[in-house]
Design a protein around this motif. Structure first.
Motif, PDB file in Angstrom:
ATOM      1  N   TYR A 168      47.980  98.939 -18.758  1.00 50.25           N
ATOM      2  CA  TYR A 168      49.343  98.670 -18.361  1.00 50.25           C
ATOM      3  C   TYR A 168      50.089  99.783 -18.129  1.00 50.25           C
ATOM      4  O   TYR A 168      49.921 100.841 -18.781  1.00 50.25           O
ATOM      5  CB  TYR A 168      50.139  97.456 -19.434  1.00 50.25           C
ATOM      6  CG  TYR A 168      50.093  98.047 -20.810  1.00 50.25           C
ATOM      7  CD1 TYR A 168      51.164  98.630 -21.260  1.00 50.25           C
ATOM      8  CD2 TYR A 168      49.261  97.778 -21.622  1.00 50.25           C
ATOM      9  CE1 TYR A 168      51.564  99.166 -22.519  1.00 50.25           C
ATOM     10  CE2 TYR A 168      49.166  98.117 -23.018  1.00 50.25           C
ATOM     11  CZ  TYR A 168      50.401  98.805 -23.335  1.00 50.25           C
ATOM     12  OH  TYR A 168      50.512  99.216 -24.900  1.00 50.25           O
ATOM     13  N   LEU A 225      59.021  99.753  -7.392  1.00 49.53           N
ATOM     14  CA  LEU A 225      58.836  98.526  -8.224  1.00 49.53           C
ATOM     15  C   LEU A 225      59.912  97.854  -8.277  1.00 49.53           C
ATOM     16  O   LEU A 225      61.196  98.475  -8.286  1.00 49.53           O
ATOM     17  CB  LEU A 225      58.778  99.196  -9.999  1.00 49.53           C
ATOM     18  CG  LEU A 225      58.598  98.100 -10.978  1.00 49.53           C
ATOM     19  CD1 LEU A 225      57.339  97.320 -10.946  1.00 49.53           C
ATOM     20  CD2 LEU A 225      58.927  98.660 -12.131  1.00 49.53           C
ATOM     21  N   PRO A 226      59.791  96.468  -7.689  1.00 49.05           N
ATOM     22  CA  PRO A 226      61.429  95.868  -7.442  1.00 49.05           C
ATOM     23  C   PRO A 226      62.379  95.622  -8.602  1.00 49.05           C
ATOM     24  O   PRO A 226      63.473  95.758  -8.543  1.00 49.05           O
ATOM     25  CB  PRO A 226      60.828  94.393  -7.369  1.00 49.05           C
ATOM     26  CG  PRO A 226      59.493  94.659  -6.571  1.00 49.05           C
ATOM     27  CD  PRO A 226      58.820  95.791  -7.508  1.00 49.05           C
ATOM     28  N   TRP A 227      61.998  95.605  -9.777  1.00 45.02           N
ATOM     29  CA  TRP A 227      62.700  95.808 -11.070  1.00 45.02           C
ATOM     30  C   TRP A 227      63.521  96.950 -10.951  1.00 45.02           C
ATOM     31  O   TRP A 227      64.870  96.910 -11.301  1.00 45.02           O
ATOM     32  CB  TRP A 227      62.056  95.831 -12.178  1.00 45.02           C
ATOM     33  CG  TRP A 227      62.482  95.776 -13.544  1.00 45.02           C
ATOM     34  CD1 TRP A 227      63.183  94.734 -14.352  1.00 45.02           C
ATOM     35  CD2 TRP A 227      63.213  97.126 -14.273  1.00 45.02           C
ATOM     36  NE1 TRP A 227      63.933  95.083 -15.161  1.00 45.02           N
ATOM     37  CE2 TRP A 227      63.933  96.467 -15.351  1.00 45.02           C
ATOM     38  CE3 TRP A 227      63.292  98.211 -13.822  1.00 45.02           C
ATOM     39  CZ2 TRP A 227      64.639  97.311 -16.134  1.00 45.02           C
ATOM     40  CZ3 TRP A 227      63.816  99.235 -15.004  1.00 45.02           C
ATOM     41  CH2 TRP A 227      64.438  98.862 -15.902  1.00 45.02           C
ATOM     42  N   VAL A 239      50.070  94.974 -15.043  1.00 45.62           N
ATOM     43  CA  VAL A 239      51.259  94.412 -15.368  1.00 45.62           C
ATOM     44  C   VAL A 239      52.135  95.742 -15.785  1.00 45.62           C
ATOM     45  O   VAL A 239      51.668  96.939 -16.130  1.00 45.62           O
ATOM     46  CB  VAL A 239      51.281  93.748 -16.745  1.00 45.62           C
ATOM     47  CG1 VAL A 239      50.243  94.305 -17.845  1.00 45.62           C
ATOM     48  CG2 VAL A 239      52.429  93.190 -17.333  1.00 45.62           C
ATOM     49  N   ALA A 266      57.998  91.712 -19.317  1.00 53.18           N
ATOM     50  CA  ALA A 266      57.079  92.218 -18.187  1.00 53.18           C
ATOM     51  C   ALA A 266      58.172  92.290 -16.993  1.00 53.18           C
ATOM     52  O   ALA A 266      58.677  91.527 -16.786  1.00 53.18           O
ATOM     53  CB  ALA A 266      56.175  91.179 -17.731  1.00 53.18           C
ATOM     54  N   GLY A 267      58.331  93.652 -16.392  1.00 51.25           N
ATOM     55  CA  GLY A 267      59.074  93.988 -15.183  1.00 51.25           C
ATOM     56  C   GLY A 267      58.291  93.611 -13.985  1.00 51.25           C
ATOM     57  O   GLY A 267      58.955  93.268 -12.990  1.00 51.25           O
ATOM     58  N   ARG A 268      57.106  93.511 -14.089  1.00 53.03           N
ATOM     59  CA  ARG A 268      56.081  93.027 -12.929  1.00 53.03           C
ATOM     60  C   ARG A 268      54.906  92.622 -13.700  1.00 53.03           C
ATOM     61  O   ARG A 268      54.236  93.110 -14.460  1.00 53.03           O
ATOM     62  CB  ARG A 268      55.714  94.221 -12.085  1.00 53.03           C
ATOM     63  CG  ARG A 268      55.009  93.603 -10.900  1.00 53.03           C
ATOM     64  CD  ARG A 268      54.513  94.761  -9.933  1.00 53.03           C
ATOM     65  NE  ARG A 268      53.249  95.416 -10.373  1.00 53.03           N
ATOM     66  CZ  ARG A 268      52.865  96.695  -9.898  1.00 53.03           C
ATOM     67  NH1 ARG A 268      53.320  97.089  -8.925  1.00 53.03           N
ATOM     68  NH2 ARG A 268      51.871  97.272 -10.590  1.00 53.03           N
ATOM     69  N   GLU A 269      54.487  91.081 -13.371  1.00 57.82           N
ATOM     70  CA  GLU A 269      53.323  90.722 -14.151  1.00 57.82           C
ATOM     71  C   GLU A 269      52.091  91.259 -13.509  1.00 57.82           C
ATOM     72  O   GLU A 269      52.343  91.656 -12.263  1.00 57.82           O
ATOM     73  CB  GLU A 269      53.274  89.105 -14.029  1.00 57.82           C
ATOM     74  CG  GLU A 269      54.360  88.229 -14.620  1.00 57.82           C
ATOM     75  CD  GLU A 269      54.255  88.453 -15.937  1.00 57.82           C
ATOM     76  OE1 GLU A 269      53.287  88.636 -16.810  1.00 57.82           O
ATOM     77  OE2 GLU A 269      55.186  87.535 -16.680  1.00 57.82           O
ATOM     78  N   MET A 293      48.912  91.411 -11.222  1.00 57.37           N
ATOM     79  CA  MET A 293      48.561  90.747 -10.065  1.00 57.37           C
ATOM     80  C   MET A 293      47.240  89.790 -10.156  1.00 57.37           C
ATOM     81  O   MET A 293      46.340  90.218 -10.966  1.00 57.37           O
ATOM     82  CB  MET A 293      48.335  91.745  -8.864  1.00 57.37           C
ATOM     83  CG  MET A 293      48.269  91.081  -7.557  1.00 57.37           C
ATOM     84  SD  MET A 293      47.858  92.426  -6.391  1.00 57.37           S
ATOM     85  CE  MET A 293      47.869  91.473  -5.059  1.00 57.37           C
ATOM     86  N   ASP A 312      47.565  85.821  -6.163  1.00 59.03           N
ATOM     87  CA  ASP A 312      48.914  86.536  -5.445  1.00 59.03           C
ATOM     88  C   ASP A 312      47.913  87.128  -4.390  1.00 59.03           C
ATOM     89  O   ASP A 312      48.401  87.424  -3.383  1.00 59.03           O
ATOM     90  CB  ASP A 312      49.145  87.627  -6.294  1.00 59.03           C
ATOM     91  CG  ASP A 312      49.975  86.923  -7.647  1.00 59.03           C
ATOM     92  OD1 ASP A 312      50.370  86.131  -7.469  1.00 59.03           O
ATOM     93  OD2 ASP A 312      49.923  87.652  -8.793  1.00 59.03           O
TER      94      ASP A 312
END
Ligand SMILES: Cc1ncc(COP(=O)(O)O)c(C=O)c1O
Length: 400
Positions: free
Chosen positions: A12, A49-51, A371, A382-385, A387, A391
């Motif tokens: 991660y 990263l979208p977050w 992640v 989690a800022g992004r799980e 994949m 997905d």
């Protein structure tokens, strides 16, 4: 979630929000001190990263984008057009027009864009502001820092050949175009202060030649941020100010910065586990569940800043351990550890300062995206799980 992230399933990424905030605050407070008329555009390509893109927008960063996709991503995240800086030679005409019609800062980089702009003038009675990317032989001014000494760099309109000045004349003769700014980003191997002095000097030289009081000078990105022993924001900005103030003043001209690495490089670590260790004739091969693809996708690094988390108190010293990634490529070797404590199955290797040009360049090769955790003091989420296969199956349109 409790702070037991050492036990989390690997691999991660983990983003330390305190370090991110320190980089943001370090940069904005330096700018407040040295050139308070400024805009910061975060370089999307460095880490999309979208977050992070949302977080930086909350901190008044603009989006610095270099393709139609990145432009549309910025819009989807919620950046209004007048908080986007649109750069690079691979825009498309649709987004180029949309940007110009909606007050985006557009830095033009190619002759094709000049033609698009002239076509746009014919469809409307409006006037437009544009910026121009400047090309000059910075590699001669900063030997061994930039690369490409023989052929020169790629981007922008050349000062030395006079192309930049011809473009300016051509646009000004329309009577409807304001050359609002200059864009001077240069990537360097050293990220040294000298590079920024040379960029600022060139901005002054162009003003002397054209007598245009540019509304902004976009000095680009490429800075260090939060890396011990490397230049600090104050040092970069001292040099930029010293040079820029020879021809510009802070009330008339805005300074634009486009940092990527300086914001997101240092706050991110990548945590992987040893999944196998074996001796061969020539060395000990240690395989981890991360890959070079995760943290050095362009395969240039030879060593990393890393830590080992282990349960064992006493470890045997091994003369040579080759740390290899999960892919089936023999070249997926991250580093060679010499005379280092033996690594055992279950040990964690934590690679530090790996937030730039890593996640955004990760391929979907063998494994899917890992992640990304956000660490906020003792809270971790989690800022992004990671994949999932579901997905993956959603990418593009499925054909039965
Ligand atoms: C135009 C432009 N601006 C900003 C950046 C960001 O650079 P860095 O991530 O090194 O700060 C880049 C990266 O190459 C770039 O091409």
């Amino acid at each position: 979630m409790l702070n037991n992230y050492r036990d989390f399933e690997t691999p991660y990424f983990i983003l330390d929000k305190v370090k991110l905030d320190n980089n943001i605050y370090g940069l904005t407070s330096s700018l407040d001190k040295f050139w308070p008329n400024y805009t910061i555009g975060y370089s999307f390509k460095t880490n999309t990263l979208p977050w992070l893109l949302k977080y930086l927008q909350k901190h008044q960063f603009y989006a610095e984008v270099v393709s139609a996709n990145e432009y549309n991503l910025a819009r989807a995240i919620g950046y209004p057009q007048n908080q986007i800086i649109y750069n690079g030679p691979v825009k498309n005409q649709k987004t180029f027009n949309d940007a110009l019609l909606n007050e985006t800062i557009v830095n033009m980089d190619s002759q094709v864009e000049i033609e698009w702009l002239l076509q746009l003038l014919e469809t409307t009675t409006r006037n437009f502001n544009v910026g121009l990317r400047v090309h000059f032989a910075i590699e001669d001014a900063c030997p061994d820092e930039i690369g490409y000494e023989e052929d020169g760099t790629r981007f922008g309109f050349s000062v030395e050949t006079g192309e930049l000045y011809r473009v300016i004349d051509r646009l000004l003769t329309t009577g409807r175009i304001n050359i609002a700014g200059l864009h001077l980003h240069s990537t360097s191997k050293t990220r040294s202060i000298k590079v920024y002095r040379e960029l600022a000097k060139m901005a002054c030289r162009i003003k002397e030649h054209t007598h245009i009081t540019f509304e902004y000078i976009d000095i680009g990105g490429g800075f260090f941020g939060g890396v011990p022993g490397k230049p600090a924001f104050d040092e970069y900005l001292t040099a930029i100010k010293q040079e820029l103030q020879k021809a510009y003043n802070v009330t008339e001209t805005k300074l634009i910065l486009e940092p990527g690495s300086a914001i997101i490089g240092s706050p991110v670590s990548f945590v992987s586990s040893v999944i196998d260790a074996k001796d061969t004739l020539k060395s000990r091969i240690v395989t981890i569940d991360g890959s070079r693809m995760n943290i050095d996708p362009i395969m240039r690094k030879k060593m990393y800043s890393f830590d080992v988390w282990t349960e064992e108190a006493v470890k045997k010293i091994i003369p040579k351990q080759i740390i290899c990634g999960f892919t089936c490529m023999d070249l997926d070797r991250l580093m060679v550890l010499k005379d280092h404590a033996a690594l055992a199955v279950g040990d964690r290797i934590v690679f530090n300062r790996v937030g730039s040009y890593t996640m955004s360049l990760n391929p979907l090769f063998i494994n899917l995206f890992p992640v990304v955790y956000i660490k906020e003091n003792n809270d971790i989420y989690a800022g992004r799980e990671a994949m999932k296969i579901s997905d993956y199956l959603q990418i593009g349109s499925l054909v039965d």
